[in-house]
Design a protein around this motif. Structure first.
Motif, PDB file in Angstrom:
ATOM      1  N   VAL A 198       3.923   7.417  -8.947  1.00 40.27           N
ATOM      2  CA  VAL A 198       4.489   7.725  -7.634  1.00 40.27           C
ATOM      3  C   VAL A 198       3.504   8.501  -6.773  1.00 40.27           C
ATOM      4  CG1 VAL A 198       6.347   8.936  -6.433  1.00 40.27           C
ATOM      5  CG2 VAL A 198       6.831   7.709  -8.552  1.00 40.27           C
ATOM      6  N   GLY A 199       2.779   9.447  -7.367  1.00 39.54           N
ATOM      7  CA  GLY A 199       1.892  10.293  -6.587  1.00 39.54           C
ATOM      8  C   GLY A 199       2.673  11.325  -5.804  1.00 39.54           C
ATOM      9  N   ASP A 200       2.142  11.741  -4.660  1.00 37.80           N
ATOM     10  CA  ASP A 200       2.764  12.792  -3.859  1.00 37.80           C
ATOM     11  C   ASP A 200       3.816  12.262  -2.889  1.00 37.80           C
ATOM     12  OD1 ASP A 200       1.267  14.857  -4.968  1.00 37.80           O
ATOM     13  OD2 ASP A 200      -0.395  14.521  -3.572  1.00 37.80           O
ATOM     14  N   GLY A 201       3.818  10.947  -2.651  1.00 34.28           N
ATOM     15  CA  GLY A 201       4.702  10.419  -1.620  1.00 34.28           C
ATOM     16  C   GLY A 201       5.526   9.230  -2.059  1.00 34.28           C
ATOM     17  N   HIS A 202       5.148   8.041  -1.586  1.00 32.04           N
ATOM     18  CA  HIS A 202       5.880   6.813  -1.852  1.00 32.04           C
ATOM     19  C   HIS A 202       5.011   5.832  -2.628  1.00 32.04           C
ATOM     20  CE1 HIS A 202       8.590   7.240   1.994  1.00 32.04           C
ATOM     21  NE2 HIS A 202       8.489   8.351   1.315  1.00 32.04           N
ATOM     22  N   MET A 203       5.671   5.016  -3.447  1.00 29.62           N
ATOM     23  CA  MET A 203       4.996   3.882  -4.074  1.00 29.62           C
ATOM     24  C   MET A 203       5.874   2.656  -3.871  1.00 29.62           C
ATOM     25  SD  MET A 203       4.503   1.465  -6.532  1.00 29.62           S
ATOM     26  CE  MET A 203       5.887   1.814  -7.604  1.00 29.62           C
ATOM     27  N   PHE A 204       5.272   1.587  -3.360  1.00 26.53           N
ATOM     28  CA  PHE A 204       5.955   0.324  -3.122  1.00 26.53           C
ATOM     29  C   PHE A 204       5.355  -0.741  -4.036  1.00 26.53           C
ATOM     30  CE2 PHE A 204       6.145   2.813   0.676  1.00 26.53           C
ATOM     31  CZ  PHE A 204       7.326   2.499   1.321  1.00 26.53           C
ATOM     32  N   SER A 205       6.205  -1.548  -4.637  1.00 23.19           N
ATOM     33  CA  SER A 205       5.727  -2.668  -5.442  1.00 23.19           C
ATOM     34  C   SER A 205       6.665  -3.843  -5.251  1.00 23.19           C
ATOM     35  CB  SER A 205       5.663  -2.282  -6.918  1.00 23.19           C
ATOM     36  OG  SER A 205       5.149  -3.345  -7.694  1.00 23.19           O
ATOM     37  N   VAL A 206       6.122  -5.030  -5.061  1.00 23.47           N
ATOM     38  CA  VAL A 206       6.939  -6.229  -4.882  1.00 23.47           C
ATOM     39  C   VAL A 206       6.244  -7.386  -5.578  1.00 23.47           C
ATOM     40  CG1 VAL A 206       5.855  -6.786  -2.651  1.00 23.47           C
ATOM     41  CG2 VAL A 206       8.112  -7.716  -3.206  1.00 23.47           C
ATOM     42  N   ASP A 207       7.043  -8.261  -6.210  1.00 26.89           N
ATOM     43  CA  ASP A 207       6.446  -9.420  -6.876  1.00 26.89           C
ATOM     44  C   ASP A 207       6.541 -10.649  -5.976  1.00 26.89           C
ATOM     45  OD1 ASP A 207       9.039 -10.503  -7.086  1.00 26.89           O
ATOM     46  OD2 ASP A 207       9.277  -9.914  -9.186  1.00 26.89           O
ATOM     47  N   GLY A 208       6.123 -11.781  -6.477  1.00 30.09           N
ATOM     48  CA  GLY A 208       6.104 -12.990  -5.669  1.00 30.09           C
ATOM     49  C   GLY A 208       7.458 -13.623  -5.443  1.00 30.09           C
ATOM     50  N   ASP A 209       8.511 -13.101  -6.104  1.00 28.82           N
ATOM     51  CA  ASP A 209       9.857 -13.641  -5.961  1.00 28.82           C
ATOM     52  C   ASP A 209      10.772 -12.742  -5.155  1.00 28.82           C
ATOM     53  OD1 ASP A 209       9.411 -15.997  -7.499  1.00 28.82           O
ATOM     54  OD2 ASP A 209       9.474 -14.771  -9.325  1.00 28.82           O
ATOM     55  N   GLY A 210      10.209 -11.779  -4.450  1.00 27.46           N
ATOM     56  CA  GLY A 210      11.012 -10.925  -3.592  1.00 27.46           C
ATOM     57  C   GLY A 210      11.763  -9.826  -4.316  1.00 27.46           C
ATOM     58  N   ARG A 211      11.316  -9.470  -5.515  1.00 25.17           N
ATOM     59  CA  ARG A 211      11.885  -8.327  -6.214  1.00 25.17           C
ATOM     60  C   ARG A 211      10.959  -7.125  -5.981  1.00 25.17           C
ATOM     61  NH1 ARG A 211      11.768 -12.317 -10.160  1.00 25.17           N
ATOM     62  NH2 ARG A 211      13.768 -13.348 -10.553  1.00 25.17           N
ATOM     63  N   ALA A 212      11.557  -5.971  -5.766  1.00 27.23           N
ATOM     64  CA  ALA A 212      10.733  -4.818  -5.396  1.00 27.23           C
ATOM     65  C   ALA A 212      11.240  -3.544  -6.042  1.00 27.23           C
ATOM     66  CB  ALA A 212      10.715  -4.646  -3.879  1.00 27.23           C
ATOM     67  N   PRO A 365       9.475 -14.832  -0.761  1.00 32.03           N
ATOM     68  CA  PRO A 365       8.562 -15.264  -1.835  1.00 32.03           C
ATOM     69  C   PRO A 365       7.153 -15.444  -1.303  1.00 32.03           C
ATOM     70  CG  PRO A 365      10.604 -16.527  -1.870  1.00 32.03           C
ATOM     71  CD  PRO A 365      10.619 -15.739  -0.587  1.00 32.03           C
ATOM     72  N   THR A 366       6.176 -15.121  -2.143  1.00 27.43           N
ATOM     73  CA  THR A 366       4.793 -15.228  -1.715  1.00 27.43           C
ATOM     74  C   THR A 366       3.920 -15.618  -2.898  1.00 27.43           C
ATOM     75  OG1 THR A 366       2.980 -14.072  -0.588  1.00 27.43           O
ATOM     76  CG2 THR A 366       4.251 -12.813  -2.190  1.00 27.43           C
ATOM     77  N   SER A 367       2.736 -16.079  -2.604  1.00 28.83           N
ATOM     78  CA  SER A 367       1.783 -16.473  -3.644  1.00 28.83           C
ATOM     79  C   SER A 367       1.145 -15.236  -4.276  1.00 28.83           C
ATOM     80  CB  SER A 367       0.696 -17.360  -3.039  1.00 28.83           C
ATOM     81  OG  SER A 367      -0.400 -17.485  -3.926  1.00 28.83           O
ATOM     82  N   PRO A 368       0.893 -15.262  -5.584  1.00 23.89           N
ATOM     83  CA  PRO A 368       0.192 -14.138  -6.216  1.00 23.89           C
ATOM     84  C   PRO A 368      -1.181 -13.892  -5.614  1.00 23.89           C
ATOM     85  CG  PRO A 368       1.169 -15.579  -7.877  1.00 23.89           C
ATOM     86  CD  PRO A 368       1.278 -16.307  -6.562  1.00 23.89           C
ATOM     87  N   ASP A 369      -1.744 -14.933  -5.010  1.00 23.16           N
ATOM     88  CA  ASP A 369      -3.061 -14.783  -4.400  1.00 23.16           C
ATOM     89  C   ASP A 369      -2.998 -14.169  -3.006  1.00 23.16           C
ATOM     90  OD1 ASP A 369      -4.243 -15.980  -6.622  1.00 23.16           O
ATOM     91  OD2 ASP A 369      -3.905 -18.001  -5.805  1.00 23.16           O
ATOM     92  N   ALA A 370      -1.784 -14.004  -2.492  1.00 27.03           N
ATOM     93  CA  ALA A 370      -1.624 -13.419  -1.156  1.00 27.03           C
ATOM     94  C   ALA A 370      -0.510 -12.376  -1.195  1.00 27.03           C
ATOM     95  CB  ALA A 370      -1.302 -14.509  -0.136  1.00 27.03           C
ATOM     96  N   PRO A 371      -0.722 -11.259  -1.891  1.00 23.71           N
ATOM     97  CA  PRO A 371       0.332 -10.251  -2.060  1.00 23.71           C
ATOM     98  C   PRO A 371       0.680  -9.567  -0.742  1.00 23.71           C
ATOM     99  CG  PRO A 371      -1.767  -9.392  -2.809  1.00 23.71           C
ATOM    100  CD  PRO A 371      -1.988 -10.848  -2.508  1.00 23.71           C
ATOM    101  N   HIS A 372       1.900  -9.019  -0.700  1.00 20.02           N
ATOM    102  CA  HIS A 372       2.324  -8.239   0.458  1.00 20.02           C
ATOM    103  C   HIS A 372       1.493  -6.966   0.541  1.00 20.02           C
ATOM    104  CE1 HIS A 372       5.926 -10.658   1.243  1.00 20.02           C
ATOM    105  NE2 HIS A 372       6.120 -10.687  -0.053  1.00 20.02           N
ATOM    106  N   LEU A 373       0.771  -6.798   1.613  1.00 16.77           N
ATOM    107  CA  LEU A 373      -0.023  -5.588   1.796  1.00 16.77           C
ATOM    108  C   LEU A 373       0.615  -4.722   2.879  1.00 16.77           C
ATOM    109  CD1 LEU A 373      -3.653  -6.964   1.520  1.00 16.77           C
ATOM    110  CD2 LEU A 373      -2.359  -5.694  -0.203  1.00 16.77           C
ATOM    111  N   PRO A 374       0.491  -3.407   2.761  1.00 17.00           N
ATOM    112  CA  PRO A 374       1.124  -2.509   3.730  1.00 17.00           C
ATOM    113  C   PRO A 374       0.345  -2.475   5.030  1.00 17.00           C
ATOM    114  CG  PRO A 374      -0.179  -1.253   2.177  1.00 17.00           C
ATOM    115  CD  PRO A 374      -0.228  -2.690   1.714  1.00 17.00           C
ATOM    116  N   PRO A 375       0.967  -1.902   6.069  1.00 18.86           N
ATOM    117  CA  PRO A 375       0.226  -1.705   7.308  1.00 18.86           C
ATOM    118  C   PRO A 375      -0.871  -0.659   7.127  1.00 18.86           C
ATOM    119  CG  PRO A 375       2.353  -0.604   7.404  1.00 18.86           C
ATOM    120  CD  PRO A 375       2.348  -1.421   6.148  1.00 18.86           C
ATOM    121  N   ASP A 376      -1.729  -0.546   8.114  1.00 19.30           N
ATOM    122  CA  ASP A 376      -2.782   0.468   8.111  1.00 19.30           C
ATOM    123  C   ASP A 376      -2.137   1.801   8.478  1.00 19.30           C
ATOM    124  OD1 ASP A 376      -4.861   2.196   8.700  1.00 19.30           O
ATOM    125  OD2 ASP A 376      -6.092   0.677   9.675  1.00 19.30           O
TER     126      ASP A 376
END
Length: 400
Positions: A198-212, A365-376
């Motif tokens: 988790v670290g000091d703040g937030h941790m986000f994780s999502v797979d290619g099937d829309g589970r997070a 849903p997304t490809s494993p080769d194109a994961p959801h990346l956060p904003p800057d």
């Protein structure tokens, strides 16, 4: 204008901020809330207050010092991992960056309440009927038998507002994503492996099937975790899962998240609390309505949206502050409400559309080769600061 009778329905951040601001302008509203006390229910996890919205409201209300005493600047940190635990992106705020510090929801509500005059909030007042009486006056009736006639009713009563139907037929729509809210206690002592993820703040994780999985550090050694997935509202029934049976829920989640790594699975199964089912809803966006004398909305009652971007509470507090400013400076209630709504509609509409779109993309849903990346996030924080500067500049010009 003569001193109006103002009722604020809802004692969350929007309603309490509005009341605080009105009292600063010499106007004494009454806040009605269904809760028994300020802390009688679980208020949820943590939230970030943005420099261009929530913090502006706090400054206006003279509460920045009180906020800073509770806020966690290091809680702005964020990371994104894949289902195997690999770090895809990471943000650590620079020294001096206070664009979006975190505060527990319960702490924020209590802080706002404590800075109101005693007796401002009337607890255990659940609104059951609201009836127009003519000339902008409305009759409020509560489940405990109390009632009041008021010149302005401000609906700050959230997603399922009882005030909203006076203005619009719009109702919240389910966004197709459910989640289970869970808690980890004494994080650094009892769950050091999870604390490291988790670290000091937030941790986000999502797979290619829309589970997070989204985990957020709160104060007092607590972490709140949200296990989210696309599903129908009745998924526990169709899946045959008893949500009151913690082990049955865990068994279900282990099947659903079976492809997640051993590193990440404790985020789903090692919680110290029961799983609390929740779901994402939003009002149609952008939402507007025709003016009706004696009534308006602030916060989620006006613009419920997906939580992506963290705009909900920020807008709610800014709504409350701006409506109070308008009531102080305009000659009539109608003029004040019109001024407030003219600024609120475009601001909230744009952010609501963006938040709802972001949620749909995150859980698609997304490809494993194109994961959801956060904003800057670094640029995001610079944008908060720039918009705050611009907001103050416009306000100064308007006052001249």
């Amino acid at each position: 204008m003569s001193t109006p009778r103002i009722a604020i329905v809802g004692g969350g951040p929007a309603g309490l901020m509005c009341a605080r601001m009105l009292q600063g302008h010499g106007i004494e509203p009454v806040v009605y809330d269904a809760d028994l006390t300020v802390d009688s229910r679980d208020p949820g996890g943590t939230l970030d207050l943005h420099a261009d919205a929530g913090q502006i409201a706090l400054e206006d209300a003279g509460l920045m010092d009180a906020f800073r005493a509770l806020a966690r600047v290091d809680g702005q940190a964020k990371s994104r991992r894949d289902q195997n635990g690999t770090v895809l992106a990471e943000f650590i705020p620079a020294e001096g960056d206070e664009a979006a510090p975190e505060i527990d929801r319960g702490q924020l509500r209590a802080m706002l309440y404590e800075h109101l005059r005693p007796g401002t909030v009337r607890w255990d007042h659940k609104l059951i009927h609201i009836t127009p009486r003519g000339g902008g006056v409305h009759r409020l009736e509560f489940a405990n038998g109390a009632g009041a006639d008021v010149d302005l009713v401000i609906g700050a009563d959230g997603a399922w507002s009882r005030v909203r139907p006076l203005l619009t037929d719009a109702t919240p729509q389910y966004l197709g994503v459910c989640f289970l809210d869970a808690r980890f206690d004494d994080m650094d002592t009892r769950h050091p492996e999870i604390a490291a993820i988790v670290g000091d703040g937030h941790m986000f994780s999502v797979d290619g099937d829309g589970r997070a999985v989204i985990v957020q550090r709160n104060s007092n050694g607590v972490v709140r975790g949200y296990v989210a997935f696309r599903a129908a509202l009745d998924w526990p029934v169709t899946a045959g899962v008893d949500l009151t049976d913690r082990e049955a829920v865990r068994a279900y989640l282990l099947r659903e998240f079976s492809e997640w790594s051993a590193l990440m699975r404790p985020l789903i199964t090692d919680n110290d609390s029961d799983y609390i089912p929740r779901s994402f809803w939003a009002l149609p966006a952008p939402l507007t309505w025709d003016h009706i004398p004696g009534v308006t909305l602030i916060g989620d009652a006006a613009h419920l949206m997906a939580p992506f971007g963290g705009h909900g509470t920020n807008l709610a507090m800014l709504d409350g502050a701006e409506l109070a400013h308008a009531l102080e400076h305009e000659n009539t209630l109608d003029d004040a409400v019109a001024r407030y709504e003219a600024a609120m509609f475009p601001r909230s509409g744009e952010l609501a559309v963006g938040a709802n779109t972001a949620l749909a993309r995150f859980f698609a849903p997304t490809s494993p080769d194109a994961p959801h990346l956060p904003p800057d996030h670094a640029q995001e924080h610079k944008n908060y600061q720039a918009r705050a500067t611009e907001y103050r500049r416009r306000r100064t010009e308007d006052a001249q």
